[in-house]
Design an enzyme around this catalytic site. Structure first.
Site, short mmCIF file in Angstrom:
data_model
loop_
_atom_site.label_atom_id
_atom_site.label_comp_id
_atom_site.label_asym_id
_atom_site.label_seq_id
_atom_site.Cartn_x
_atom_site.Cartn_y
_atom_site.Cartn_z
N SER A 122 0.99 -1.34 0.02
CA SER A 122 -0.01 0.03 0.27
C SER A 122 0.78 1.26 0.13
O SER A 122 0.55 2.24 -0.24
CB SER A 122 -1.13 0.06 1.20
OG SER A 122 -1.62 -1.08 1.42
N HIS A 143 -1.64 -3.28 -7.05
CA HIS A 143 -2.31 -2.77 -5.63
C HIS A 143 -3.65 -2.76 -6.00
O HIS A 143 -4.52 -2.27 -6.39
CB HIS A 143 -1.98 -1.33 -5.53
CG HIS A 143 -2.73 -0.62 -3.93
ND1 HIS A 143 -2.73 0.50 -3.99
CD2 HIS A 143 -2.86 -1.56 -2.93
CE1 HIS A 143 -3.14 0.80 -2.59
NE2 HIS A 143 -3.20 -0.41 -1.99
N GLU A 155 -4.56 -0.90 -8.97
CA GLU A 155 -3.61 0.41 -9.25
C GLU A 155 -2.41 -0.55 -9.66
O GLU A 155 -1.64 -1.08 -8.91
CB GLU A 155 -3.39 1.19 -8.05
CG GLU A 155 -3.09 2.59 -7.99
CD GLU A 155 -3.04 3.45 -6.85
OE1 GLU A 155 -3.18 2.58 -5.77
OE2 GLU A 155 -2.97 4.51 -6.77
N ASN A 193 -4.05 6.36 -2.11
CA ASN A 193 -3.86 6.45 -0.59
C ASN A 193 -3.34 7.98 -0.51
O ASN A 193 -3.74 8.66 0.30
CB ASN A 193 -2.69 5.53 -0.09
CG ASN A 193 -3.34 4.25 0.32
OD1 ASN A 193 -4.45 4.25 0.79
ND2 ASN A 193 -2.65 3.21 0.12
P1 NAD Z 1 -2.69 -9.32 6.84
O1 NAD Z 1 -2.01 -9.04 7.97
O2 NAD Z 1 -4.03 -9.65 6.64
O3 NAD Z 1 -1.80 -10.70 6.04
C1 NAD Z 1 -0.57 -10.77 5.67
C2 NAD Z 1 -0.31 -12.07 5.80
O4 NAD Z 1 1.30 -12.30 5.23
C3 NAD Z 1 -0.36 -12.68 7.19
O5 NAD Z 1 -1.17 -13.87 6.97
C4 NAD Z 1 1.30 -13.01 7.72
O6 NAD Z 1 1.20 -14.47 8.34
C5 NAD Z 1 1.84 -13.49 6.28
N1 NAD Z 1 3.15 -13.18 5.95
C6 NAD Z 1 3.98 -12.74 6.81
N2 NAD Z 1 5.21 -12.79 6.45
C7 NAD Z 1 5.30 -13.79 5.56
C8 NAD Z 1 6.06 -14.51 4.72
N3 NAD Z 1 7.43 -14.22 4.60
N4 NAD Z 1 5.74 -15.27 3.62
C9 NAD Z 1 4.30 -15.56 3.41
N5 NAD Z 1 3.22 -14.87 4.15
C10 NAD Z 1 3.80 -14.04 5.13
O7 NAD Z 1 -2.40 -8.21 5.91
P2 NAD Z 1 -2.97 -7.69 4.38
O8 NAD Z 1 -4.19 -6.53 4.87
O9 NAD Z 1 -3.36 -8.86 3.75
O10 NAD Z 1 -2.01 -7.09 3.72
C11 NAD Z 1 -0.84 -7.74 3.04
C12 NAD Z 1 -0.40 -6.52 1.78
O11 NAD Z 1 -1.40 -5.83 1.10
C13 NAD Z 1 0.32 -5.28 2.73
O12 NAD Z 1 1.33 -5.03 1.94
C14 NAD Z 1 -0.80 -4.23 2.75
O13 NAD Z 1 -0.17 -3.03 2.78
C15 NAD Z 1 -1.33 -4.33 1.25
N6 NAD Z 1 -2.84 -3.80 0.98
C16 NAD Z 1 -3.68 -4.01 2.06
C17 NAD Z 1 -4.98 -3.41 2.00
C18 NAD Z 1 -5.96 -3.90 3.15
O14 NAD Z 1 -7.04 -2.84 2.91
N7 NAD Z 1 -5.77 -4.55 3.96
C19 NAD Z 1 -5.24 -3.11 0.83
C20 NAD Z 1 -4.52 -2.91 -0.25
C21 NAD Z 1 -2.97 -3.46 -0.06
#
Ligand code: NAD
Length: 287
Positions: A122, A143, A155, A193
């Site tokens: 993000s 994204h 994105e 964002n």
């Molecule tokens: P989340 O915490 O729900 O999930 C992240 C997952 O990654 C967890 O299950 C964790 O165990 C796992 N993880 C950590 N290290 C790891 C590794 N080395 N190998 C494999 N898995 C691993 O987080 P999320 O909300 O899904 O966010 C993930 C990405 O998406 C981030 O970069 C975030 O910025 C981005 N993002 C999030 C949103 C949102 O609204 N939540 C929107 C767009 C982008």
């Protein structure tokens, strides 16, 4: 690499975003291998997908056999090595540079040189993530929006080193996934964002200064600007820690005080009031 050459997609991370990404890839007919750090976490991601598909079956948008076919295309793993033969990789792990660095270095050493490595970050610079690999021209931001199966936008973020071919292939793949890709250049907060977060921050300032209650602020933006959800409710959905983190990245990167996170946001994160996931944010979710 051409779109037709992509048969198997690796998804790293099975959390909120990762399982949604795996779902849309499998629904588009791709073989998917989804990795999280433990099998329990990977399985939890698959359970979420299964529940999402059940909803489609209930609405008669998907047959029970169709659901099983989609689930059958998703392989779970806790070993990154199992992504060695993927034709495309999407990283959706925790928003932390060190974790992403390790994932990208490992993917770079495992995957064939022509394989594109996309990040769903993000706020972390795509240009920086690309330097963790020996294929910076094949690193790109993809994204997705939350919830992934519902939201149409992707994105697509070109880092300084991203090649035109990489960008074009990601646009084609995004369309194949049924999404609408919009290509932009790497910049703090990208576009989504950069525009969204200052609005949320301003809503928090209005609350902080006692201008209105959360309900008043959100209702004004819902009815006055036709937003489906008010900015404070949206911050609770995104997570207040994530909201603060993204604002901080923009504040640090641009060095412009207009991105200064509201002290109330900082205080709420310190208190552990992180929004929906914590049961409490600007609203109470325990009832
Ligand atoms: P989340 O915490 O729900 O999930 C992240 C997952 O990654 C967890 O299950 C964790 O165990 C796992 N993880 C950590 N290290 C790891 C590794 N080395 N190998 C494999 N898995 C691993 O987080 P999320 O909300 O899904 O966010 C993930 C990405 O998406 C981030 O970069 C975030 O910025 C981005 N993002 C999030 C949103 C949102 O609204 N939540 C929107 C767009 C982008």
């Amino acid at each position: 690499m051409k779109l037709e050459d992509i048969k198997k997609i690796g998804v790293v991370g099975a959390g909120t975003m990762g399982n949604g990404i795996a779902q849309v890839c499998a629904m588009a007919g791709y073989q998917v291998v989804m990795r999280d750090v433990t099998m329990e976490l990977a399985q939890k991601g698959l359970n979420t997908i299964s529940k999402n598909l059940d909803r489609l079956v209930k609405k008669e948008k998907l047959t029970p056999e169709g659901k099983e076919e989609i689930l059958g295309r998703i392989q779970l793993t806790e070993k990154l090595d199992d992504l060695a033969d993927v034709d495309f990789a999407i990283e959706a792990v925790t928003e932390n540079v060190e974790i992403k660095e390790e994932v990208f270095k490992t993917l770079d050493s495992l995957c064939r040189p022509e394989v594109i490595l996309a990040s769903n970050t993000s706020s972390i610079s795509i240009t920086k993530i690309a330097t963790f690999t020996n294929r910076p021209d094949k690193v790109i931001g993809m994204h997705f929006m939350n919830p992934v199966p519902v939201m149409k936008l992707i994105e697509v973020i070109e880092g300084l080193q991203t090649s035109r071919e990489t960008s074009e292939l990601v646009v084609a793949l995004s369309e194949k996934l049924g999404k609408v890709p919009v290509v932009i250049k790497d910049s703090p907060g990208f576009v989504s964002n950069r525009v969204l977060m200052p609005m949320i921050n301003e809503a928090i300032f209005a609350l902080y200064e006692g201008v209105g209650s959360p309900e008043a602020i959100d209702t004004i933006m819902k009815l006055g600007a036709n937003h489906p959800m008010g900015p404070l409710a949206l911050a609770d959905l995104i997570g207040l820690d994530t909201t603060l983190y993204i604002l901080q990245v923009m504040y640090d990167s641009f060095g412009d005080p207009k991105y200064r996170p509201c002290p109330l946001l900082v205080k709420m994160v310190d208190a552990g009031y992180l929004g929906r996931k914590a049961g409490k944010g600007f609203y109470d979710y325990t009832k």
